[in-house]
Design a protein around this motif. Structure first.
Motif, PDB file in Angstrom:
ATOM      1  N   LYS A 163       0.789  -1.220   0.000  1.00 43.76           N
ATOM      2  CA  LYS A 163       0.000   0.000   0.000  1.00 43.76           C
ATOM      3  C   LYS A 163       0.826   1.277   0.000  1.00 43.76           C
ATOM      4  O   LYS A 163       0.287   2.356   0.243  1.00 43.76           O
ATOM      5  CB  LYS A 163      -0.914   0.012   1.224  1.00 43.76           C
ATOM      6  CG  LYS A 163      -1.924  -1.100   1.226  1.00 43.76           C
ATOM      7  CD  LYS A 163      -2.787  -1.017   2.451  1.00 43.76           C
ATOM      8  CE  LYS A 163      -3.808  -2.138   2.444  1.00 43.76           C
ATOM      9  NZ  LYS A 163      -4.703  -2.053   3.589  1.00 43.76           N
ATOM     10  N   SER A 164       2.116   1.221  -0.279  1.00 45.08           N
ATOM     11  CA  SER A 164       2.915   2.442  -0.270  1.00 45.08           C
ATOM     12  C   SER A 164       4.003   2.397  -1.338  1.00 45.08           C
ATOM     13  O   SER A 164       4.588   1.351  -1.607  1.00 45.08           O
ATOM     14  CB  SER A 164       3.528   2.685   1.107  1.00 45.08           C
ATOM     15  OG  SER A 164       4.423   1.659   1.427  1.00 45.08           O
ATOM     16  N   VAL A 167       0.553   6.712  -0.478  1.00 43.15           N
ATOM     17  CA  VAL A 167       0.004   5.728   0.462  1.00 43.15           C
ATOM     18  C   VAL A 167      -1.456   5.481   0.108  1.00 43.15           C
ATOM     19  O   VAL A 167      -2.233   6.417  -0.055  1.00 43.15           O
ATOM     20  CB  VAL A 167       0.105   6.239   1.921  1.00 43.15           C
ATOM     21  CG1 VAL A 167      -0.468   5.212   2.875  1.00 43.15           C
ATOM     22  CG2 VAL A 167       1.522   6.576   2.281  1.00 43.15           C
ATOM     23  N   ARG A 168      -1.810   4.202  -0.005  1.00 42.05           N
ATOM     24  CA  ARG A 168      -3.214   3.819  -0.227  1.00 42.05           C
ATOM     25  C   ARG A 168      -3.815   3.538   1.137  1.00 42.05           C
ATOM     26  O   ARG A 168      -3.431   2.587   1.828  1.00 42.05           O
ATOM     27  CB  ARG A 168      -3.276   2.578  -1.109  1.00 42.05           C
ATOM     28  CG  ARG A 168      -4.687   2.144  -1.427  1.00 42.05           C
ATOM     29  CD  ARG A 168      -4.662   0.968  -2.395  1.00 42.05           C
ATOM     30  NE  ARG A 168      -6.006   0.594  -2.756  1.00 42.05           N
ATOM     31  CZ  ARG A 168      -6.627  -0.464  -2.279  1.00 42.05           C
ATOM     32  NH1 ARG A 168      -6.011  -1.278  -1.440  1.00 42.05           N
ATOM     33  NH2 ARG A 168      -7.857  -0.732  -2.644  1.00 42.05           N
ATOM     34  N   ALA A 169      -4.775   4.376   1.548  1.00 42.15           N
ATOM     35  CA  ALA A 169      -5.328   4.248   2.899  1.00 42.15           C
ATOM     36  C   ALA A 169      -6.748   4.813   2.938  1.00 42.15           C
ATOM     37  O   ALA A 169      -7.130   5.599   2.090  1.00 42.15           O
ATOM     38  CB  ALA A 169      -4.448   5.013   3.890  1.00 42.15           C
ATOM     39  N   VAL A 185     -11.377   4.630   0.281  1.00 38.37           N
ATOM     40  CA  VAL A 185      -9.980   4.245   0.136  1.00 38.37           C
ATOM     41  C   VAL A 185      -9.398   5.094  -0.990  1.00 38.37           C
ATOM     42  O   VAL A 185      -9.862   5.049  -2.122  1.00 38.37           O
ATOM     43  CB  VAL A 185      -9.838   2.737  -0.174  1.00 38.37           C
ATOM     44  CG1 VAL A 185      -8.376   2.394  -0.409  1.00 38.37           C
ATOM     45  CG2 VAL A 185     -10.396   1.917   0.971  1.00 38.37           C
TER      46      VAL A 185
END
Length: 117
Positions: free
Chosen positions: A9-10, A25-27, A39
């Protein structure tokens, strides 16, 4: 521009000199007015201390985040190419011109006067 995947995720974005600039960053993020959780891909200014990173932009996808990073790196590279050595970027004055501009004239008095005794 180079992109290194650090985890699932980064991603770390490097400039042409192989220096880290951005962290993608995928968050999840909460949309405050509606309370919905989405998301998204956040782009943060890179810092090795996680608490010192700050959010720059929120994008819908990884490719949008990469395009934004590429555009920002292009802008900073163009600004660096236009920079001339020995010239103040804010005013365009050379060092000696800037010193003369900020020097006190013989007729000017300092703004702080000594206390009378």
């Amino acid at each position: 521009m180079r992109v290194i995947q650090l985890s699932l995720k980064s991603w770390l974005v490097l400039n042409d000199n192989a220096r880290p600039q951005f962290l993608i960053v995928r968050a999840p993020m909460v949309h405050k007015p509606t309370g919905e959780t989405h998301v998204v891909h956040r782009v943060e200014r890179w810092n090795h201390i996680p608490e010192s990173r700050h959010l720059l932009v929120v994008c819908d996808g990884e490719m949008d985040a990469r395009k934004w990073c590429a555009a920002e790196l292009e802008i900073s590279a163009r600004a660096a190419a236009n920079r001339r050595p020995g010239v103040d970027p804010a005013t365009g004055l050379r060092g000696e011109q800037l010193a003369r501009f900020h020097a006190l004239n013989a007729n000017q008095r300092p703004s702080v006067q000594p206390w009378p005794r």
